[in-house]
Motif scaffolding. Structure first.
Motif, PDB file in Angstrom:
ATOM      1  N   LEU A  65       0.817  -1.216   0.000  1.00  0.00           N
ATOM      2  CA  LEU A  65       0.000   0.000   0.000  1.00  0.00           C
ATOM      3  C   LEU A  65       0.851   1.266   0.000  1.00  0.00           C
ATOM      4  N   ASP A  66       0.431   2.255  -0.780  1.00  0.00           N
ATOM      5  CA  ASP A  66       1.088   3.554  -0.750  1.00  0.00           C
ATOM      6  C   ASP A  66       0.316   4.463   0.198  1.00  0.00           C
ATOM      7  N   LEU A  67       0.923   4.712   1.365  1.00  0.00           N
ATOM      8  CA  LEU A  67       0.245   5.494   2.422  1.00  0.00           C
ATOM      9  C   LEU A  67      -0.185   6.859   1.920  1.00  0.00           C
ATOM     10  N   THR A  68       0.659   7.484   1.078  1.00  0.00           N
ATOM     11  CA  THR A  68       0.373   8.858   0.655  1.00  0.00           C
ATOM     12  C   THR A  68      -0.830   8.930  -0.274  1.00  0.00           C
ATOM     13  N   ALA A  69      -1.206   7.762  -0.877  1.00  0.00           N
ATOM     14  CA  ALA A  69      -2.325   7.794  -1.821  1.00  0.00           C
ATOM     15  C   ALA A  69      -3.637   7.432  -1.132  1.00  0.00           C
ATOM     16  N   LEU A  70      -3.554   6.982   0.136  1.00  0.00           N
ATOM     17  CA  LEU A  70      -4.773   6.507   0.805  1.00  0.00           C
ATOM     18  C   LEU A  70      -5.545   7.664   1.421  1.00  0.00           C
ATOM     19  N   ARG A  71      -6.873   7.504   1.435  1.00  0.00           N
ATOM     20  CA  ARG A  71      -7.738   8.507   2.067  1.00  0.00           C
ATOM     21  C   ARG A  71      -8.782   7.785   2.923  1.00  0.00           C
ATOM     22  N   GLY A  72      -9.381   8.513   3.818  1.00  0.00           N
ATOM     23  CA  GLY A  72     -10.557   8.063   4.563  1.00  0.00           C
ATOM     24  C   GLY A  72     -10.388   6.704   5.219  1.00  0.00           C
ATOM     25  N   ARG A  73     -11.327   5.808   4.944  1.00  0.00           N
ATOM     26  CA  ARG A  73     -11.385   4.532   5.638  1.00  0.00           C
ATOM     27  C   ARG A  73     -10.131   3.677   5.419  1.00  0.00           C
ATOM     28  N   ALA A  74      -9.630   3.682   4.180  1.00  0.00           N
ATOM     29  CA  ALA A  74      -8.456   2.858   3.877  1.00  0.00           C
ATOM     30  C   ALA A  74      -7.240   3.351   4.656  1.00  0.00           C
ATOM     31  N   LEU A  75      -7.104   4.685   4.785  1.00  0.00           N
ATOM     32  CA  LEU A  75      -6.004   5.266   5.554  1.00  0.00           C
ATOM     33  C   LEU A  75      -6.149   4.893   7.028  1.00  0.00           C
ATOM     34  N   ARG A  76      -7.383   4.969   7.524  1.00  0.00           N
ATOM     35  CA  ARG A  76      -7.608   4.635   8.936  1.00  0.00           C
ATOM     36  C   ARG A  76      -7.282   3.167   9.203  1.00  0.00           C
ATOM     37  N   ARG A  77      -7.611   2.296   8.228  1.00  0.00           N
ATOM     38  CA  ARG A  77      -7.333   0.873   8.433  1.00  0.00           C
ATOM     39  C   ARG A  77      -5.826   0.629   8.493  1.00  0.00           C
ATOM     40  N   LEU A  78      -5.076   1.362   7.670  1.00  0.00           N
ATOM     41  CA  LEU A  78      -3.622   1.197   7.712  1.00  0.00           C
ATOM     42  C   LEU A  78      -3.059   1.750   9.026  1.00  0.00           C
ATOM     43  N   ARG A  79      -3.567   2.923   9.434  1.00  0.00           N
ATOM     44  CA  ARG A  79      -3.098   3.512  10.690  1.00  0.00           C
ATOM     45  C   ARG A  79      -3.325   2.588  11.870  1.00  0.00           C
ATOM     46  N   ALA A  80      -4.415   1.826  11.821  1.00  0.00           N
ATOM     47  CA  ALA A  80      -4.730   0.921  12.929  1.00  0.00           C
ATOM     48  C   ALA A  80      -3.622  -0.100  13.113  1.00  0.00           C
ATOM     49  N   ARG A  81      -2.809  -0.344  12.084  1.00  0.00           N
ATOM     50  CA  ARG A  81      -1.741  -1.341  12.191  1.00  0.00           C
ATOM     51  C   ARG A  81      -0.417  -0.709  12.612  1.00  0.00           C
ATOM     52  N   ILE A  82      -0.405   0.610  12.768  1.00  0.00           N
ATOM     53  CA  ILE A  82       0.811   1.303  13.196  1.00  0.00           C
ATOM     54  C   ILE A  82       0.598   1.809  14.620  1.00  0.00           C
ATOM     55  N   GLY A  83       1.421   1.315  15.529  1.00  0.00           N
ATOM     56  CA  GLY A  83       1.279   1.747  16.911  1.00  0.00           C
ATOM     57  C   GLY A  83       2.171   2.953  17.171  1.00  0.00           C
ATOM     58  N   CYS A  84       1.658   3.901  17.968  1.00  0.00           N
ATOM     59  CA  CYS A  84       2.454   5.096  18.239  1.00  0.00           C
ATOM     60  C   CYS A  84       2.661   5.262  19.732  1.00  0.00           C
ATOM     61  N   VAL A  85       3.881   5.611  20.102  1.00  0.00           N
ATOM     62  CA  VAL A  85       4.145   6.032  21.474  1.00  0.00           C
ATOM     63  C   VAL A  85       4.796   7.404  21.371  1.00  0.00           C
ATOM     64  N   PHE A  86       4.090   8.415  21.814  1.00  0.00           N
ATOM     65  CA  PHE A  86       4.617   9.772  21.696  1.00  0.00           C
ATOM     66  C   PHE A  86       5.323  10.148  22.986  1.00  0.00           C
ATOM     67  N   GLN A  87       5.762  11.412  23.048  1.00  0.00           N
ATOM     68  CA  GLN A  87       6.162  11.943  24.346  1.00  0.00           C
ATOM     69  C   GLN A  87       4.906  11.941  25.194  1.00  0.00           C
ATOM     70  N   GLN A  88       5.001  12.367  26.418  1.00  0.00           N
ATOM     71  CA  GLN A  88       3.859  12.256  27.318  1.00  0.00           C
ATOM     72  C   GLN A  88       2.595  12.927  26.833  1.00  0.00           C
ATOM     73  N   MET A  89       1.549  12.785  27.591  1.00  0.00           N
ATOM     74  CA  MET A  89       0.309  13.529  27.374  1.00  0.00           C
ATOM     75  C   MET A  89      -0.479  13.074  26.157  1.00  0.00           C
ATOM     76  N   ASN A  90      -0.297  11.838  25.744  1.00  0.00           N
ATOM     77  CA  ASN A  90      -1.098  11.389  24.611  1.00  0.00           C
ATOM     78  C   ASN A  90      -2.280  10.542  25.064  1.00  0.00           C
ATOM     79  N   LEU A  91      -2.417  10.357  26.378  1.00  0.00           N
ATOM     80  CA  LEU A  91      -3.584   9.644  26.898  1.00  0.00           C
ATOM     81  C   LEU A  91      -4.659  10.669  27.240  1.00  0.00           C
ATOM     82  N   VAL A  92      -5.893  10.192  27.386  1.00  0.00           N
ATOM     83  CA  VAL A  92      -6.965  11.113  27.784  1.00  0.00           C
ATOM     84  C   VAL A  92      -6.975  11.153  29.309  1.00  0.00           C
ATOM     85  N   PRO A  93      -6.510  12.259  29.913  1.00  0.00           N
ATOM     86  CA  PRO A  93      -6.245  12.267  31.357  1.00  0.00           C
ATOM     87  C   PRO A  93      -7.471  12.037  32.237  1.00  0.00           C
ATOM     88  N   ASN A  94      -8.645  12.464  31.756  1.00  0.00           N
ATOM     89  CA  ASN A  94      -9.838  12.376  32.595  1.00  0.00           C
ATOM     90  C   ASN A  94     -10.443  10.987  32.677  1.00  0.00           C
TER      91      ASN A  94
END
Lengths: 245, 264
Positions: A65-94
């Motif tokens: 798959l070419d990530l740059t060519a994907l839009r909408g649902r197909a892009l979201r499906r690909l993103r679901a397979r990529i896990g991200c760990v950012f610097q802090q504060m990426n959780l919903v604190p409440n």
């Protein structure tokens, strides 16, 4: 998942050339560490890799798959397979810890099936075992904002486990932690990545961590790749040269 | 260097022509307004005497109709509560559409902001007059008026709170492949919820106060009792109504302040 980045370029609307013709390949299960001074384009590259910023040139291929060519649902499906760990504060604190972990599956299952109130017992059990893996099983009901920085980052790792990702992208995952918590989180992250055969792209700033955890080292400067070497063959002066003005 | 070489800046700058003009217009309106009120020492003196007479005649308060007044007060409180609940529910879509980070389209954002501004600018008493014409006398007109007032108030404050949320948790959820709906209700709304509840409680306080007045135009509640008592010169009954209002409004404010203190 195999990742191929081909001649990637990104020029922001204000004319800043953040990345300038970057190419590299990452085999399934491979781990790469990115280093470079502030503003060298590391974070922009990460944002392009998860599709948060569209690149202005080149392509990012994940398997076929070419990530740059994907839009909408197909892009979201690909993103679901990529896990991200950012610097802090990426959780919903409440929200509760278990709710944050459950949200890891939201890309696959949608909102209602991952809301703690309406999620299936099986999914909640899966979330608990993810928390168990990161050593926080007893804090599932706690409010996320009441956790320490190191604990929060481990919750983020548990969320990534729920996501069932093939690739993990970590942007300075331990930058805001004290040295001991940083080592714990890095150990945990590397163990899990290895255990599940995931690929890892990790930005690091602290050189002691680079020395300890990097296998393949990519040095970036001014939007370009300066070197791409096995970490144990990378001479110290080439790393220093990256940060020289 | 001599002392006089550098002059300090002038103490006072001559106002520009527009400032002069504005001042003249302002003073003219003020004086004309004062003249229209026909203020005179005799009138003020007589007024003080009349207030004294009113107090003398209203004391002690007539408690004979307390159960009727109590029921009217309960109706007032319930009007406020029902109106605010529906108003808050309706505010959420308005707020989401008019906040920069959650709107669907800039045009829609403009429209939502305009509507909320209209709801807010028209006073609740005017809404009540309109709804009395539309649905007839009684509490329904009051509930609808309070609902409009609440959307005007909560729609704006909810939207401001939504725009203040930290974008990073939302970004993290989008990065895992979540839909926009899931990001808004998973990351943004939970962050705003305590503030939404605080604003809603304040709306209840505000609505109880305005529901009292809405009765004066026939939109249900205790206002009818008050205007009837005043028109029939039954000042002792009017005092009972006023004291009842006082007790309930203070009780509601205390309660809502206590709850807000607990959640915020």
């Amino acid at each position: 998942m195999e990742i191929r980045v081909e001649q990637l370029g990104k020029i922001y609307p204000d004319g800043t050339r953040a990345i300038d013709g970057i190419s590299f390949k990452l085999s399934p299960g491979e781990q790469v560490t990115l280093i470079g001074p502030n503003g060298c384009g590391k974070s922009t590259l990460m944002k392009c890799l998860i599709g948060l910023e569209p690149p202005t040139a080149g392509a990012i291929r994940m398997d076929a798959l070419d990530l740059t060519a994907l839009r909408g649902r197909a892009l979201r499906r690909l993103r679901a397979r990529i896990g991200c760990v950012f610097q802090q504060m990426n959780l919903v604190p409440n929200l509760s810890v278990i709710q944050n972990v459950l949200f890891g599956a939201m890309g696959r299952l949608g909102y209602w099936r991952t809301l703690d109130l309406t999620a299936s017992a099986a999914l909640r059990a899966q979330a608990m075992s993810a928390l168990e893996r990161v050593g926080l099983a007893d804090l599932g009901g706690r409010r996320t904002s009441h956790l320490s920085g190191g604990q929060q980052q481990r919750v983020a790792i548990a969320r990534m486990l729920m996501q069932d990702a093939r690739v993990v992208i970590a942007d300075e995952p331990v930058a805001s932690l004290d040295p001991r918590a940083a080592a714990e989180v890095m150990d945990l992250l590397c163990e899990i990545v290895e255990e599940r055969g995931m690929s890892l792209i990790c930005i690091l700033h602290q050189m002691d961590l680079v020395a300890r955890y990097a296998r393949r080292l990519v040095g970036m400067r001014a939007g370009r790749i300066e070197f791409d070497l096995p970490a144990d063959q990378c001479p110290g002066e080439r790393i220093e040269a990256l940060y020289r003005s | 260097m001599s002392v006089a070489e550098r002059q300090p800046p002038p103490r006072w700058q001559r106002p520009s022509l527009s400032v002069w003009l504005l001042a003249v217009v302002f003073i003219a309106f003020f004086l004309h307004g004062l003249h229209g009120a026909e203020v005179s020492p005799e009138r003020l003196g007589q007024g003080a005497v009349n207030v004294g007479l009113f107090l003398a005649e209203s004391f002690p308060p007539d408690l004979s109709r307390l159960s009727v007044i109590g029921r009217a007060m309960l109706e007032t409180f319930q009007m406020a509560l029902v109106g605010v609940v529906f108003g808050v529910i309706a505010s959420i879509p308005f707020a989401l559409l008019s906040a920069r980070n959650t709107t669907l389209h800039p045009g829609l954002r403009w429209l939502a902001k305009m509507l909320v501004a209209v709801f807010r600018t028209i006073p609740d008493l005017v809404w009540a007059l309109i709804f009395v014409v539309a649905v007839g006398l009684g509490p329904l007109a009051g509930i609808l008026a309070i609902m409009m007032d609440t959307i005007g108030f909560c729609g704006r404050f909810f939207a401001e709170r939504i725009e203040e949320t930290d974008p990073r948790p939302a970004q993290a959820l989008s990065a895992t492949g979540c839909s926009r709906f899931a990001v808004v209700f998973g990351a943004i709304v939970p962050e705003c919820l305590p503030s939404f509840i605080g604003t809603s409680l304040y709306s209840v306080e505000k609505a109880v106060r305005s529901a009292v007045v809405l009765g004066l135009v026939g939109a249900g509640g205790i206002g009818v009792e008050l205007s009837a008592a005043m028109n029939l010169f039954q000042y002792d009954q009017a005092l009972t109504v006023i004291l009842t209002i006082l007790v309930v409004v203070i009780a509601v404010e205390q309660l809502s302040g206590w709850i807000r203190g607990r959640i915020l």
